[in-house]
Write a protein that holds these residues in place. Structure first.
Motif, PDB file in Angstrom:
ATOM      1  N   VAL A 263     149.179  64.926 122.661  1.00 38.46           N
ATOM      2  CA  VAL A 263     148.934  63.512 122.397  1.00 38.46           C
ATOM      3  C   VAL A 263     147.751  63.442 121.454  1.00 38.46           C
ATOM      4  O   VAL A 263     146.769  64.174 121.611  1.00 38.46           O
ATOM      5  CB  VAL A 263     148.673  62.721 123.704  1.00 38.46           C
ATOM      6  CG1 VAL A 263     147.487  63.284 124.466  1.00 38.46           C
ATOM      7  CG2 VAL A 263     148.496  61.233 123.421  1.00 38.46           C
ATOM      8  N   HIS A 265     145.087  60.845 119.046  1.00 35.21           N
ATOM      9  CA  HIS A 265     144.526  59.510 118.812  1.00 35.21           C
ATOM     10  C   HIS A 265     143.818  59.502 117.471  1.00 35.21           C
ATOM     11  O   HIS A 265     142.988  60.367 117.175  1.00 35.21           O
ATOM     12  CB  HIS A 265     143.545  59.145 119.924  1.00 35.21           C
ATOM     13  CG  HIS A 265     142.954  57.783 119.778  1.00 35.21           C
ATOM     14  ND1 HIS A 265     141.817  57.532 119.036  1.00 35.21           N
ATOM     15  CD2 HIS A 265     143.347  56.578 120.270  1.00 35.21           C
ATOM     16  CE1 HIS A 265     141.539  56.237 119.084  1.00 35.21           C
ATOM     17  NE2 HIS A 265     142.448  55.644 119.813  1.00 35.21           N
ATOM     18  N   THR A 277     147.919  55.906 118.449  1.00 38.80           N
ATOM     19  CA  THR A 277     148.322  57.027 119.302  1.00 38.80           C
ATOM     20  C   THR A 277     149.691  57.555 118.914  1.00 38.80           C
ATOM     21  O   THR A 277     150.639  56.792 118.746  1.00 38.80           O
ATOM     22  CB  THR A 277     148.342  56.614 120.788  1.00 38.80           C
ATOM     23  OG1 THR A 277     147.047  56.108 121.154  1.00 38.80           O
ATOM     24  CG2 THR A 277     148.674  57.799 121.674  1.00 38.80           C
ATOM     25  N   TYR A 300     152.641  57.583 114.146  1.00 36.91           N
ATOM     26  CA  TYR A 300     151.664  56.501 114.096  1.00 36.91           C
ATOM     27  C   TYR A 300     152.277  55.193 113.605  1.00 36.91           C
ATOM     28  O   TYR A 300     151.660  54.140 113.750  1.00 36.91           O
ATOM     29  CB  TYR A 300     150.490  56.894 113.184  1.00 36.91           C
ATOM     30  CG  TYR A 300     149.664  58.033 113.729  1.00 36.91           C
ATOM     31  CD1 TYR A 300     148.906  57.873 114.887  1.00 36.91           C
ATOM     32  CD2 TYR A 300     149.634  59.264 113.085  1.00 36.91           C
ATOM     33  CE1 TYR A 300     148.147  58.919 115.387  1.00 36.91           C
ATOM     34  CE2 TYR A 300     148.877  60.314 113.571  1.00 36.91           C
ATOM     35  CZ  TYR A 300     148.140  60.138 114.733  1.00 36.91           C
ATOM     36  OH  TYR A 300     147.390  61.175 115.227  1.00 36.91           O
TER      37      TYR A 300
END
Length: 314
Positions: A263, A265, A277, A300
């Protein structure tokens, strides 16, 4: 006499090859690649008529030649041939020349750079295409698989010492002009201790642009089958706002299967970014000399990216 001359010529040619070390290496990959954003104006290709599902392939061949002096210094060079999806030709890279001795390496020409060769930076990648939205924002002027731009020049140096390594690189987009140009300068270092590996990078004028980039990352091997890592990238154009990207990833191997996930960010909200995210899941199956890879991501721009294919190295 004619046969003797032919035989003598062949012997001399063979002796020349034997005195040097010439190696071929590379990889091949092929499969299906789906991108829901490929048909969007701001997506790959930039045209709404682009097909979302395509057959993706690449063939890469590295040609390395080297020789060792009586003092133990190895001199060598590399060319690369590469053909990729939708290309009707094979690209030839510019040359890289190098010298190595006792853990030290120096390169000149179409060189690597300190960012692209640092450990961990690509460790969140997955699938037969080896991709991730948690990758570096940019690594700058890395080794180019194509001919590149004339008059570019690079110098790269590295030193490996036990569980650690340091690198420094310099590249200029044009060494023939006296005009002011942004020369890329980078330094990176890695070190492994026990089950931990750490890595860091500093880059000035990344990619020949007036900007600075940073990276710091760490990975922990829980055991021989499980590892987790945390990566942080930061880029800041001179006079502009900084962009920060943080990626958490993990891998788990069970027999011939490796499960992957990450994951990421990113604080950028410029197009095509619609969310901060992105995440992905992947699976590799070891075919014994090749691997079958599958991956699926949410990008994104909140679109699905997925792939299924095979990669083999030689």
């Amino acid at each position: 006499m004619k046969k003797l001359l032919i035989a003598t010529t062949a012997l001399v040619a063979t002796a020349g090859v034997a005195a040097a070390d010439v190696k071929l290496s590379g990889y091949g990959r092929f499969g299906l690649d789906y991108r829901a954003d490929r048909g969007l104006p701001n997506g790959p290709g930039g045209a709404v008529t682009d097909s979302k599902t395509q057959v993706n392939m690449r063939m890469r061949l590295n040609i390395d030649a080297s020789t060792e002096t009586d003092s133990g210094v190895t001199f060598g060079g590399r060319f690369r041939l590469q053909s990729s999806t939708n290309s009707n030709a094979t690209a030839t890279s510019a040359a890289l020349l190098y010298a190595t001795y006792a853990g030290m390496r120096m390169e000149v020409g179409n060189t690597n750079n300190a960012f692209d060769t640092a450990k961990l930076v690509y460790n969140s990648e997955m699938g037969y295409l080896d991709r991730s939205f948690g990758d570096p924002i940019t690594v700058g002027a890395a080794y180019s698989s194509s001919t590149g731009v004339a008059n570019t020049m690079g110098i790269f140096a590295s030193y490996n010492f036990g569980a650690g390594s340091v690198r420094v690189s310099w590249k200029t987009p044009d060494q023939t002009t006296n005009a002011s140009v942004d020369e890329e300068v980078q330094i990176s270092a890695d070190y492994a201790f026990g089950q931990f590996t750490v890595s860091g990078v500093y880059s000035d004028n990344t990619g020949g642009l007036a900007r600075k980039d940073y990276f710091i990352g760490a990975e922990y091997a829980v055991n021989s089958d499980i590892n987790v890592g945390l990566l942080h990238f930061r880029g800041k154009p001179d006079g502009g706002a900084s962009q920060n990207r943080t990626t958490l990833y993990g891998n788990y191997s069970m027999g011939a299967i490796t499960y992957r996930g990450y994951v990421a960010h990113d604080n950028s909200m410029t197009l095509p970014f619609q969310t901060k995210t992105a995440f992905g899941l992947g699976l590799d199956y070891d075919l014994g000399g090749a691997r079958l890879g599958a991956d699926i991501h949410r990008s994104y721009d909140k679109e699905t990216v997925a792939g299924l294919g095979v990669r083999f190295d030689f």
